[in-house]
Design an enzyme around this catalytic site. Structure first.
Site, PDB file in Angstrom:
ATOM      1  N   ASP A  10      47.071  35.237  86.789  1.00 32.34           N
ATOM      2  CA  ASP A  10      48.437  34.945  85.958  1.00 32.34           C
ATOM      3  C   ASP A  10      49.315  36.193  85.772  1.00 32.34           C
ATOM      4  O   ASP A  10      48.994  37.253  86.121  1.00 32.34           O
ATOM      5  CB  ASP A  10      47.942  34.639  84.308  1.00 32.34           C
ATOM      6  N   SER A  11      50.531  36.038  85.373  1.00 36.18           N
ATOM      7  CA  SER A  11      51.664  37.224  85.206  1.00 36.18           C
ATOM      8  C   SER A  11      50.899  38.144  84.053  1.00 36.18           C
ATOM      9  O   SER A  11      51.688  38.998  83.883  1.00 36.18           O
ATOM     10  CB  SER A  11      52.915  36.669  85.138  1.00 36.18           C
ATOM     11  N   TYR A  42      57.227  37.167  85.223  1.00 41.86           N
ATOM     12  CA  TYR A  42      57.389  36.959  86.415  1.00 41.86           C
ATOM     13  C   TYR A  42      58.660  35.672  86.297  1.00 41.86           C
ATOM     14  O   TYR A  42      59.536  35.558  87.187  1.00 41.86           O
ATOM     15  CB  TYR A  42      56.067  36.010  87.116  1.00 41.86           C
ATOM     16  N   GLY A  43      58.900  35.195  85.210  1.00 47.75           N
ATOM     17  CA  GLY A  43      59.887  34.177  85.048  1.00 47.75           C
ATOM     18  C   GLY A  43      61.320  34.411  85.592  1.00 47.75           C
ATOM     19  O   GLY A  43      61.738  33.531  86.377  1.00 47.75           O
ATOM     20  N   CYS A  73      49.339  30.124  86.257  1.00 51.49           N
ATOM     21  CA  CYS A  73      50.771  30.620  85.926  1.00 51.49           C
ATOM     22  C   CYS A  73      51.761  29.680  86.884  1.00 51.49           C
ATOM     23  O   CYS A  73      51.497  29.599  87.869  1.00 51.49           O
ATOM     24  CB  CYS A  73      50.982  32.242  86.606  1.00 51.49           C
ATOM     25  N   ASN A  74      52.729  29.173  85.997  1.00 52.71           N
ATOM     26  CA  ASN A  74      53.462  27.996  86.494  1.00 52.71           C
ATOM     27  C   ASN A  74      54.640  28.983  87.480  1.00 52.71           C
ATOM     28  O   ASN A  74      54.831  28.022  88.716  1.00 52.71           O
ATOM     29  CB  ASN A  74      54.379  27.220  85.448  1.00 52.71           C
ATOM     30  N   THR A  75      55.151  29.649  86.962  1.00 55.62           N
ATOM     31  CA  THR A  75      56.133  30.361  87.937  1.00 55.62           C
ATOM     32  C   THR A  75      55.438  30.750  89.392  1.00 55.62           C
ATOM     33  O   THR A  75      56.105  30.329  90.349  1.00 55.62           O
ATOM     34  CB  THR A  75      56.638  31.605  87.435  1.00 55.62           C
ATOM     35  N   GLU A 152      54.151  37.448  73.721  1.00 58.88           N
ATOM     36  CA  GLU A 152      53.599  38.346  74.276  1.00 58.88           C
ATOM     37  C   GLU A 152      53.667  39.484  73.053  1.00 58.88           C
ATOM     38  O   GLU A 152      52.720  40.325  72.790  1.00 58.88           O
ATOM     39  CB  GLU A 152      54.456  39.000  75.181  1.00 58.88           C
ATOM     40  N   CYS A 185      54.325  26.479  81.049  1.00 61.64           N
ATOM     41  CA  CYS A 185      54.333  27.729  81.212  1.00 61.64           C
ATOM     42  C   CYS A 185      53.067  27.935  80.465  1.00 61.64           C
ATOM     43  O   CYS A 185      52.800  27.502  79.149  1.00 61.64           O
ATOM     44  CB  CYS A 185      55.492  28.342  80.352  1.00 61.64           C
ATOM     45  N   HIS A 187      51.948  30.537  78.669  1.00 61.06           N
ATOM     46  CA  HIS A 187      52.041  30.985  77.407  1.00 61.06           C
ATOM     47  C   HIS A 187      52.258  29.854  76.093  1.00 61.06           C
ATOM     48  O   HIS A 187      52.284  30.183  75.102  1.00 61.06           O
ATOM     49  CB  HIS A 187      53.213  32.013  77.290  1.00 61.06           C
TER      50      HIS A 187
HETATM   51  N1  DGL Z   1      52.625  32.744  83.186  1.00 56.82           N
HETATM   52  C1  DGL Z   1      54.167  32.220  83.060  1.00 56.82           C
HETATM   53  C2  DGL Z   1      53.853  31.103  83.447  1.00 56.82           C
HETATM   54  O1  DGL Z   1      53.340  29.945  83.363  1.00 56.82           O
HETATM   55  C3  DGL Z   1      54.860  32.667  82.002  1.00 56.82           C
HETATM   56  C4  DGL Z   1      55.044  34.212  81.624  1.00 56.82           C
HETATM   57  C5  DGL Z   1      56.032  34.838  82.841  1.00 56.82           C
HETATM   58  O2  DGL Z   1      57.268  34.699  82.813  1.00 56.82           O
HETATM   59  O3  DGL Z   1      55.477  35.506  83.636  1.00 56.82           O
HETATM   60  O4  DGL Z   1      55.348  30.718  83.900  1.00 56.82           O
END
Ligand code: DGL
Length: 268
Positions: A10-11, A42-43, A73-75, A152, A185, A187
């Protein structure tokens, strides 16, 4: 092969929500988790940068001889899933398709909302995944850039969280159609209660962690790679960022102790 760990990336810390589900559903499997907290989020980053960073995370885990990769991580899923599925010799799963499948199962009126980072929403990965299953699905997608920095900072409830969530979700509420909302996401499950309060109890919230863990289990079983012995797994968690912050969050969010938590550098 069966006793090798499952890799999770994950990010940052959000993917721990997926790791927690994996630990719950697959209690004998060992996990290696790598969160790129140093470079989170990462978004808002350009696609090429997300691809580059994700490949660096994957290279680290491949050296640890993982038997399967979960992009929690979705992104990163939106930008790298197909690429990594082609390049890697192990099964790779993201969080978008499992979330989409769960939402399709849940919706009655075919109006599904999706909230995520700018990267995920702009990539159109969710509408694509949903309409690929059922082209009659209406998708209401909304980027929520204020949520990740808030999580965060550990702000998960209370007045500030409620205010940020309710201001952000105004367009989603105004459309007044959706009966299902995907937390797109990793988070956002940490804000689930506030999101539910704001969006109302008629809307079913889908968080892809549970569904992703179920699919990991199905794939490993189908490929006969599920660990079938008797052991107490020794999970290992790594972060590229500050260890104390990561450790604190991991200890709070995960229901069980882990064997190792360490800071690593991806450049050495
Ligand atoms: N883990 C990222 C996601 O699920 C969210 C945090 C990010 O922007 O890196 O998209």
């Amino acid at each position: 092969m069966v006793d090798q760990p499952i890799g999770v990336i994950d990010s940052g810390v959000g993917g721990l929500t997926v790791a927690r589900e994996l630990m719950r559903q697959l209690p004998r499997e060992e996990l290696i988790y790598l969160g790129d907290t140093l470079r989170c989020p990462y978004g808002p980053r350009p696609e090429q940068e997300v691809i580059q960073f994700t490949k660096e995370l994957v290279n680290f885990l491949m050296r640890k001889k993982i038997k399967m990769l979960v992009i929690a991580c979705n992104t990163a899923t939106a930008f790298t899933l197909e690429l990594l599925q082609k390049e890697l010799p192990i099964p790779v799963i993201g969080v978008i398709q499992p979330g989409a499948r769960a939402a399709i199962k849940s919706t009655q009126n075919l109006h599904i909302g999706v909230i995520g980072t700018e990267g995920t929403i702009n990539s159109q990965a969710y509408p694509y995944a949903l309409q690929n299953i059922n082209e009659e699905i209406h998708v209401n997608a909304l980027a929520c850039p204020r949520f990740v920095p808030m999580v965060e900072q550990g702000i998960l409830d209370g007045e500030e969280a409620y205010q940020v969530v309710s201001e952000t979700l105004i367009p989603m509420k105004e459309s007044n159609h959706i009966d299902t909302l995907i937390l797109g996401c990793t988070h956002y499950p940490l804000l689930r209660e506030v999101i539910q309060e704001v969006i109302g109890d008629k809307v079913t919230i889908i968080s892809s962690g549970e569904e992703t863990a179920r699919e990991v289990s199905t794939i490993l079983e189908y490929q006969q790679k599920l660990y079938n012995g008797d052991r107490k797994p020794e999970h290992k968690l790594y972060t590229t960022g500050k260890l104390a912050v990561f450790e604190n969050i991991a200890n709070t969010w995960l229901d069980q102790p882990v064997a190792e938590i360490a800071n690593i550098s991806l450049t050495v």
